[in-house]
Design an enzyme around this catalytic site. Sequence first.
Site, mmCIF file in Angstrom:
data_model
loop_
_atom_site.group_PDB
_atom_site.id
_atom_site.type_symbol
_atom_site.label_atom_id
_atom_site.label_comp_id
_atom_site.label_asym_id
_atom_site.label_seq_id
_atom_site.Cartn_x
_atom_site.Cartn_y
_atom_site.Cartn_z
ATOM 1 N N THR A 43 -60.506 -13.942 43.721
ATOM 2 C CA THR A 43 -60.590 -14.920 44.810
ATOM 3 C C THR A 43 -59.832 -14.426 46.032
ATOM 4 O OG1 THR A 43 -58.680 -16.215 44.061
ATOM 5 C CG2 THR A 43 -60.830 -16.802 43.154
ATOM 6 N N HIS A 85 -64.813 -53.177 58.291
ATOM 7 C CA HIS A 85 -64.898 -54.588 58.648
ATOM 8 C C HIS A 85 -63.888 -54.973 59.726
ATOM 9 C CE1 HIS A 85 -67.647 -55.342 55.373
ATOM 10 N NE2 HIS A 85 -66.811 -54.785 54.514
ATOM 11 N N ARG A 99 -71.751 -60.139 65.023
ATOM 12 C CA ARG A 99 -70.575 -59.526 64.416
ATOM 13 C C ARG A 99 -70.333 -58.146 65.023
ATOM 14 N NH1 ARG A 99 -72.031 -56.940 58.430
ATOM 15 N NH2 ARG A 99 -73.880 -55.784 59.096
ATOM 16 N N GLN A 150 -77.611 -51.044 56.318
ATOM 17 C CA GLN A 150 -78.686 -50.258 55.707
ATOM 18 C C GLN A 150 -79.777 -49.943 56.728
ATOM 19 O OE1 GLN A 150 -77.126 -52.833 54.374
ATOM 20 N NE2 GLN A 150 -76.999 -52.717 52.134
ATOM 21 N N LYS A 202 -62.617 -19.172 46.198
ATOM 22 C CA LYS A 202 -61.416 -19.375 47.005
ATOM 23 C C LYS A 202 -61.653 -20.577 47.917
ATOM 24 C CE LYS A 202 -57.357 -17.366 47.714
ATOM 25 N NZ LYS A 202 -56.460 -17.084 46.580
#
Length: 290
Positions: free
Chosen positions: A59, A245, A174, A217, A11
């Site tokens: 369910t 971005h 940035r 990363q 469910k």
Amino acid sequence: MSVLGFNRYGKAEVRVVHVSRGTGPDGGDQIKDWNVSSSLSGDLAATHLTGDNANVLATDTQKNTAYAFAKKLGGVEPEAFAIALAEHFVGTQEPITRARLSIEEYPWTSLPGGPHSFSRTGGVVRTTTVLHDEQLGTSVIGGLKELVVLNTTNSEFFGFPKDPYTTLSETKDRMLATQVSATWRFRGTEVEWADAYATATASLLDAFATTYSYSLQQTLYAMGERILADVPEICEVRLALPNKHHFLVDLEPFDLTNDNEVYYAADRPYGLIEGYVLADDAPDAGIAWT
């Protein structure tokens, strides 16, 4: 000739809201707001091959059990709730050998005006997945999703390969933004779940804020490493970080300079950075992520 492969059923997305009356810090109420999904597997070949439902716990029954356990267990942490529910399904249904419980928890904040008033804080969603197998035991996965974070500076990206199709310019300054999806695997089930979640979340946020980033990363690894260092009950962290971005707007047509002040946010396409960070003594994952 065909053969039945792995299968499970359950469910999905049972909405459970539990109010703990008068248990808050100032004698007010507390809320647990959950989306609960259960999935069972085991000796279920007959229902697939012949339509014999003798081993199929409906369910709808799974839904009702979630509501009943909310009453029985009260305002427990989602990990404790999921463990109890998974163990119940495997322990009471002989054909069922494995149960998978997933819970999303939505945060509410009490309002200062009264002990019974709350506001949905939105944003981050707490996640829990428990797998209980009668042979392999119990695995617990915690985590969060939809956590949006942003650094206005202290991020660079340069030194990447250039080929005939490269148009991206290198940058030494940035904006770095992402929407964090994180899951972490616990070593066992004897854990102070609320403290572990709070510490892991705080560690993740602190790593994001204090890491001078040369790549998303690098930031990913710093976040996973910090969680492992601060929460020894956790042995593995998995992270998915879409790069949200933000590009500088060209204001020269208006005879204006843009000193890293005005950006436009691009929603797609986006880079997607994913990775796992494991403790050097992490036990085998077993059934944890299945």
